[in-house]
Design a protein around this motif. Structure first.
Motif, mmCIF file in Angstrom:
data_model
loop_
_atom_site.group_PDB
_atom_site.id
_atom_site.type_symbol
_atom_site.label_atom_id
_atom_site.label_comp_id
_atom_site.label_asym_id
_atom_site.label_seq_id
_atom_site.Cartn_x
_atom_site.Cartn_y
_atom_site.Cartn_z
ATOM 1 N N HIS A 84 0.925 -1.082 0.094
ATOM 2 C CA HIS A 84 -0.017 0.130 -0.003
ATOM 3 C C HIS A 84 0.778 1.127 0.078
ATOM 4 C CE1 HIS A 84 -3.706 -2.530 0.773
ATOM 5 N NE2 HIS A 84 -2.711 -3.162 1.205
ATOM 6 N N GLY B 218 -2.501 5.966 -2.066
ATOM 7 C CA GLY B 218 -3.802 5.031 -2.219
ATOM 8 C C GLY B 218 -3.417 4.027 -3.265
ATOM 9 N N CYS B 219 -2.479 4.157 -4.159
ATOM 10 C CA CYS B 219 -2.643 3.222 -5.241
ATOM 11 C C CYS B 219 -1.555 2.085 -4.852
ATOM 12 C CB CYS B 219 -2.057 3.849 -6.783
ATOM 13 S SG CYS B 219 -0.685 4.016 -6.868
#
Ligand SMILES: [Zn+2]
Ligand SMILES: [Zn+2]
Length: 148
Positions: A79, A83-84
């Motif tokens: 992670h 967020g991607c």
């Protein structure tokens, strides 16, 4: 210096084949990139790097190959603060991850003093805690130097 084929990617390619996944040129290029980077790469970064070796590579192939490698436990999904998702060669055994927020460099480390914390959480919640997963974020020495 001649480029010798690192054994890690040959091992991965053999495992893919054993699991019924045909190793094509594009898939091989994806495996080569991910196996040889100690940096968390998101699918698009893998695509950009692998495309330099195999220009006709499609993004869908990247996603499918990453999925397959993850299913075989060869890579780990990590992670990132924004967020991607990104991927890294999986650690051998139980390890914790330290990830640079600047450049994506990754280190695994073992050893922890989590037993007390886990014991307290188990006592408080009544859970029997069986596993944990720890990931730390920070800035590597190169990025710290660059930030000053
Ligand atoms: Zn860094
Ligand atoms: Zn641990």
């Amino acid at each position: 210096m001649t480029t010798s084929t690192p054994p890690i990617q040959e091992h991965w390619l053999a495992l893919l084949q054993e699991n019924g996944y045909r190793v094509t040129g594009p898939r091989r290029s994806v495996v080569e990139i991910v196996a040889n980077h100690h940096r968390a790469l998101n699918p698009y970064q893998v695509f950009e790097l692998a495309r330099q070796r195999y220009p006709r590579l499609g993004l869908v192939t990247v996603y499918r190959t990453l999925e397959k490698l993850e299913a075989l436990g060869l890579i780990e999904r990590v992670h990132q603060p924004h967020g991607c998702h990104a991927y890294l060669p999986a650690a051998v055994g139980h390890q914790h991850l330290l990830l640079c927020q600047g450049c994506g460099n990754a280190e695994y480390f073992s050893g922890d003093d989590l037993d007390d914390l886990i014991g307290r959480i188990a006592a408080r919640t009544g859970y029997q805690i069986k596993e944990h997963w720890l990931q730390l974020f920070g800035l590597c020495t190169a990025c710290r130097a660059g930030a000053q």
